[in-house]
Design an enzyme around this catalytic site. Structure first.
Site, short mmCIF file in Angstrom:
data_model
loop_
_atom_site.label_atom_id
_atom_site.label_comp_id
_atom_site.label_asym_id
_atom_site.label_seq_id
_atom_site.Cartn_x
_atom_site.Cartn_y
_atom_site.Cartn_z
CB THR A 200 -20.85 11.14 3.47
OG1 THR A 200 -19.42 10.81 3.43
CG2 THR A 200 -20.83 12.50 4.37
N GLY A 201 -22.34 8.40 3.11
CA GLY A 201 -22.47 7.21 2.29
C GLY A 201 -22.25 6.22 3.31
CB SER A 202 -22.81 5.81 7.01
OG SER A 202 -23.58 6.89 7.06
CB THR A 203 -26.98 3.14 3.60
OG1 THR A 203 -26.65 3.14 2.30
CG2 THR A 203 -27.57 4.46 4.05
N GLY B 172 -21.57 -1.17 3.74
CA GLY B 172 -20.06 -1.25 3.47
C GLY B 172 -19.29 -0.63 4.45
CB ILE B 173 -16.04 1.16 3.87
CG1 ILE B 173 -15.28 0.20 3.24
CG2 ILE B 173 -15.24 2.16 4.73
CD1 ILE B 173 -14.09 0.45 2.37
N GLY B 174 -18.72 2.49 5.07
CA GLY B 174 -19.45 3.47 5.69
C GLY B 174 -20.23 3.21 6.92
CB SER C 105 -8.74 4.26 -2.61
OG SER C 105 -8.21 3.12 -3.58
CE1 TYR D 196 -12.70 5.07 -5.77
CE2 TYR D 196 -10.46 3.86 -6.06
CZ TYR D 196 -11.49 4.22 -5.35
OH TYR D 196 -11.70 4.01 -4.03
#
Length: 262
Positions: free
Chosen positions: A13-16, A18-20, A139, A152
């Site tokens: 998820t959220g892989s467009t 950075g880390i993803g 994190s 966060y």
């Protein structure tokens, strides 16, 4: 170590970016069929094109997984996965006494409940098949709560507990559930965050050093971590080699957390 994930399907998820994106690329290089996820079709298509150009077996799923409707759309296109990487998360610096109830709710919804929703959706299939890997990208802020964004940090602390609890839920099934504790990592979003805390006129190299000196002095590598370094741990934990590692919180933090364990 030759990691072969051929025949496995992974969702990040959220892989467009950075880390993803780095995790998706790492899993694809290991032979997995990887689903790239994001809310914006254009960004999903761009990430898919990049990974396919590198030889990856990749598909894209545009869906907002922070909503029930988005998860329904995701499941319609991708009803089963062998590897689930809950990477999606949000962060922003806000003074502690100025964090509103709405912000607290938003951080819990996005950073915690989204992962719980997808674990609930995909774990039953993994259990039925007798093999699976579920990973939450946490994190260092889960352990060393940052004063500039405690909402966060608290959400990431909850993510560690979520992983441990679901690992117990699938005990003895061949499915493992773990968290990866990522330290301060060099992404476009983090560059923006760094410039919220240091002089925006500084060039990036100087800004990064000043940020680490002033705000992350515990780091033993004294630099930001690169996304590929996080991805390496995720690929290992997704592999058969990590079959005895479950319920854990594994650190890729550059020594930032001043503790022997976890």
């Amino acid at each position: 170590m030759n990691i072969d994930l051929g025949g496995r399907t992974a969702l990040v998820t959220g892989s467009t970016q950075g880390i993803g994106l780095a995790i998706a690329a790492g899993l694809a290089r290991a032979g997995a069929r990887v689903a790239v996820n994001g809310r914006t079709p254009d960004r999903v298509e761009s990430a898919v094109a990049e990974l396919r150009a590198a030889g990856g077996d990749v598909l894209g799923v545009s869906a907002d997984v922070t909503t029930d409707a988005g998860v329904d759309r995701l499941l319609a296109e991708l009803p089963a996965v062998d590897i689930l990487v809950n990477n999606l998360g949000i962060f922003e610096a806000v003074p502690a006494r100025e964090i509103t109830d709405t912000q607290w709710r938003t951080y819990f919804e996005v950073n915690v409940l989204t992962s719980a929703r997808l674990l609930r959706a995909y774990l039953p299939g993994m259990v039925d098949r007798g093999w699976g890997r579920a990973l939450q990208i946490a994190s260092d802020s889960a352990i060393v709560i940052p004063e500039e964004m405690i909402h966060y940090g608290v959400s990431k602390t909850a993510l560690l507990a979520l992983s441990r609890g679901f690992a117990k839920d699938v005990a003895g099934t061949g499915v493992t559930v773990n968290s990866v504790i990522a330290g301060p990592t060099h992404t476009a979003g983090v560059e923006d965050f760094v410039y919220q805390l240091v002089d925006p006129a500084l060039p990036w190299d100087l800004a990064q050093r000043e940020f680490m000196r002033a705000h992350r002095p515990q780091s033993l590598i004294q630099r930001l971590i690169e996304p590929d370094e996080i991805a390496n741990m995720v690929v290992y934990l997704s592999s058969p080699f990590a079959s005895a590692t479950t319920g854990g919180a594994l650190r890729v933090d550059g020594g930032y957390v001043d503790s022997i364990l976890p």
